[in-house]
Write an enzyme that holds these catalytic residues in place. Sequence first.
Site, short mmCIF file in Angstrom:
data_model
loop_
_atom_site.label_atom_id
_atom_site.label_comp_id
_atom_site.label_asym_id
_atom_site.label_seq_id
_atom_site.Cartn_x
_atom_site.Cartn_y
_atom_site.Cartn_z
N ARG A 175 -16.65 -7.21 -14.66
CA ARG A 175 -16.41 -6.66 -16.01
C ARG A 175 -16.08 -7.81 -16.93
O ARG A 175 -15.69 -8.90 -16.46
CB ARG A 175 -15.21 -5.71 -15.99
CG ARG A 175 -15.46 -4.45 -15.22
CD ARG A 175 -14.16 -3.61 -15.23
NE ARG A 175 -14.32 -2.47 -14.34
CZ ARG A 175 -13.36 -2.00 -13.55
NH1 ARG A 175 -12.17 -2.59 -13.51
NH2 ARG A 175 -13.58 -0.96 -12.80
N ARG A 268 -9.74 3.00 -20.82
CA ARG A 268 -9.92 1.63 -20.34
C ARG A 268 -11.24 1.06 -20.85
O ARG A 268 -11.36 -0.14 -21.10
CB ARG A 268 -9.87 1.59 -18.81
CG ARG A 268 -9.79 0.19 -18.25
CD ARG A 268 -9.51 0.16 -16.77
NE ARG A 268 -10.64 0.66 -15.99
CZ ARG A 268 -10.63 0.82 -14.67
NH1 ARG A 268 -9.55 0.52 -13.97
NH2 ARG A 268 -11.70 1.27 -14.03
N ARG A 279 -16.65 8.43 -10.70
CA ARG A 279 -15.27 8.08 -10.30
C ARG A 279 -14.37 9.32 -10.32
O ARG A 279 -13.49 9.48 -9.48
CB ARG A 279 -14.72 6.97 -11.21
CG ARG A 279 -15.31 5.62 -10.83
CD ARG A 279 -14.88 4.47 -11.72
NE ARG A 279 -15.55 3.25 -11.28
CZ ARG A 279 -14.95 2.14 -10.87
NH1 ARG A 279 -13.64 2.05 -10.90
NH2 ARG A 279 -15.64 1.09 -10.47
N1 LIG Z 1 1.58 5.09 -16.59
C1 LIG Z 1 0.57 4.87 -17.40
N2 LIG Z 1 0.49 5.54 -18.58
C2 LIG Z 1 -0.56 5.34 -19.42
N3 LIG Z 1 -1.57 4.50 -19.18
C3 LIG Z 1 -1.56 3.82 -18.02
C4 LIG Z 1 -0.49 3.97 -17.08
N4 LIG Z 1 -0.74 3.15 -16.03
C5 LIG Z 1 -1.91 2.53 -16.30
N5 LIG Z 1 -2.38 2.92 -17.47
C6 LIG Z 1 -3.66 2.51 -18.12
O1 LIG Z 1 -4.70 3.21 -17.42
C7 LIG Z 1 -5.87 2.41 -17.31
C8 LIG Z 1 -6.26 2.29 -15.87
O2 LIG Z 1 -5.31 1.50 -15.19
P1 LIG Z 1 -5.71 0.49 -14.03
O3 LIG Z 1 -6.89 -0.30 -14.44
O4 LIG Z 1 -4.48 -0.23 -13.65
O5 LIG Z 1 -6.15 1.55 -12.93
P2 LIG Z 1 -6.61 1.29 -11.42
O6 LIG Z 1 -5.99 2.34 -10.60
O7 LIG Z 1 -6.37 -0.10 -11.03
O8 LIG Z 1 -8.17 1.56 -11.55
P3 LIG Z 1 -9.38 1.06 -10.60
O9 LIG Z 1 -9.16 1.66 -9.27
O10 LIG Z 1 -10.59 1.60 -11.28
O11 LIG Z 1 -9.38 -0.42 -10.57
C9 LIG Z 1 -5.55 1.08 -17.97
O12 LIG Z 1 -6.06 1.07 -19.28
C10 LIG Z 1 -4.02 1.05 -17.98
O13 LIG Z 1 -3.51 0.29 -19.06
N1 LIG Z 2 -11.89 -0.27 0.63
C1 LIG Z 2 -11.71 -1.12 -0.35
N2 LIG Z 2 -11.56 -0.67 -1.62
C2 LIG Z 2 -11.35 -1.57 -2.58
C3 LIG Z 2 -11.27 -2.95 -2.34
N3 LIG Z 2 -11.06 -3.59 -3.50
C4 LIG Z 2 -10.98 -2.65 -4.45
N4 LIG Z 2 -11.15 -1.44 -3.91
C5 LIG Z 2 -11.13 -0.13 -4.57
O1 LIG Z 2 -12.33 0.09 -5.27
C6 LIG Z 2 -12.08 0.99 -6.33
C7 LIG Z 2 -12.80 0.56 -7.58
O2 LIG Z 2 -12.33 -0.65 -8.03
P1 LIG Z 2 -12.84 -1.27 -9.43
O3 LIG Z 2 -12.24 -2.62 -9.52
O4 LIG Z 2 -14.33 -1.27 -9.38
O5 LIG Z 2 -12.34 -0.33 -10.50
C8 LIG Z 2 -10.56 1.06 -6.50
O6 LIG Z 2 -10.13 2.31 -6.01
C9 LIG Z 2 -10.05 -0.02 -5.61
O7 LIG Z 2 -8.82 0.34 -5.00
C10 LIG Z 2 -11.42 -3.39 -1.00
O8 LIG Z 2 -11.34 -4.59 -0.66
N5 LIG Z 2 -11.63 -2.45 -0.05
#
Ligand SMILES: Nc1ncnc2c1ncn2[C@@H]1O[C@H](COP(=O)(O)OP(=O)(O)OP(=O)(O)O)[C@@H](O)[C@H]1O
Ligand SMILES: Nc1nc2c(ncn2[C@@H]2O[C@H](COP(=O)(O)O)[C@@H](O)[C@H]2O)c(=O)[nH]1
Length: 389
Positions: A175, A268, A279
């Site tokens: 991204r 996001r 998703r």
């Molecule tokens: N408690 C919260 N309240 C509101 N917004 C939130 C909160 N926590 C996270 N966010 C926002 O929600 C969005 C998604 O968060 P984040 O990217 O950390 O999710 P993720 O679980 O890591 O997603 P992915 O699995 O796709 O990587 C971001 O824009 C983040 O700033």
């Molecule tokens: N099984 C695994 N899942 C993973 C790993 N690294 C990330 N993730 C999961 O993929 C989704 C999507 O991530 P994104 O960065 O494309 O938004 C998210 O739920 C991650 O937890 C891995 O090494 N193994």
Amino acid sequence: MGEVPAFVADDLLGDSLNGFYLKSEGHQAVANIGNKTYVIGGTGRESTSTIGVQVTDKSTGGCVTPTVLGTRPKPSKRLSAVVLNEDQILILKADSAPDDCFWFLEVNTPFVREQRKKFGTEVVAWSKGVVGDAKKPIIISGPSGVGKGTLISELMKEFPSTFGFSVSHTTRAPREGEHIGVHYHFTERNIMEEEIRDGKFLEFASVHGNLYGTNIESVEMVADAGKRCILDIDVQGARSVRACSFEAIFIFICPPSFEELEKRLRSRGTETEEQIQKRLRNAKAELEQGNSPGLFDHILVNDDLGTCYASLKKLLDLDEVEEIMQESSPIFVDLPRDHSVSKIDQKILISCGTGEEVSEKMFLLDLSSLKGGAPGRTRGLNIYTSESF
Ligand SMILES: Nc1ncnc2c1ncn2[C@@H]1O[C@H](COP(=O)(O)OP(=O)(O)OP(=O)(O)O)[C@@H](O)[C@H]1O
Ligand SMILES: Nc1nc2c(ncn2[C@@H]2O[C@H](COP(=O)(O)O)[C@@H](O)[C@H]2O)c(=O)[nH]1
């Protein structure tokens, strides 16, 4: 390094001596287990940068160069081999850096047996011996958009010398703002599939149409840096890790509602509408699985970010604690070329010096709390030195 526990040298001659002891012929070491002889190093077939292995089957006289898995040690002018059991050989490298002295060659562990079936060849696997234990890694899982990455970033920001992130491999495109080796190791599917076949991954899964996985080296590098590893992986990945012997704390993050999850994912702004729909469909299944008994140790609802972060710190025993820079005391294993090795149960006694010129110096290696193994590190070695008497 602690003091040598009460230990009588005469024990070496007693019944407790397992009969396995030093075999060292300079840059080559030989170990016999059952019908097989393992020649380690000095085989003439290895590359100059790593130690080679050859296996001879005494019953047939056949000699093979096995498939070698794991990170291989660099050559040493003096190698010693100690057969620990039917599965494992301890290799001691003299004149090597302190963190490069002890290696394990796995020849019949469950991992090796599994790989042997897969490859259809003789297989051995290297694993580096590491003094001391690493703290249990933390696995954070939950549906896309719930805030896993946000919570992990907060932890890493507040405790930079305590935690290290396991950078996953993925076949998805980067991204905007994502960097190679920081957010992910972005890779081609065929390369990643080959590495998975080579046993380099702790776990992997197909997530939202792409391949994601945790390379064992990514986790080990964090532990090697003296930090506690955090993994952000999906529920399938968490299930795979649960099924293997990798010990970790499993945390599932839930959204306060499905509507809020959708809102976060959209706000996001990193996915197309089609990807968001995919998703969200997957999120329904993940939320169901997240609650399945025995998979996660803790479930946190990420409603208000500050509250959820405080709960995360509390369950990791971090609340109210300011980060203290932990300096682990360095361990100097000055293993000279001339040394002899004996094995008594789970202890290895290394005496420095030659037969005529035995120095006072001795090391005692306690192997009773070994953990891990190929294709990662074997941790939990304890070393005692006669200098600390
Ligand atoms: N408690 C919260 N309240 C509101 N917004 C939130 C909160 N926590 C996270 N966010 C926002 O929600 C969005 C998604 O968060 P984040 O990217 O950390 O999710 P993720 O679980 O890591 O997603 P992915 O699995 O796709 O990587 C971001 O824009 C983040 O700033
Ligand atoms: N099984 C695994 N899942 C993973 C790993 N690294 C990330 N993730 C999961 O993929 C989704 C999507 O991530 P994104 O960065 O494309 O938004 C998210 O739920 C991650 O937890 C891995 O090494 N193994």
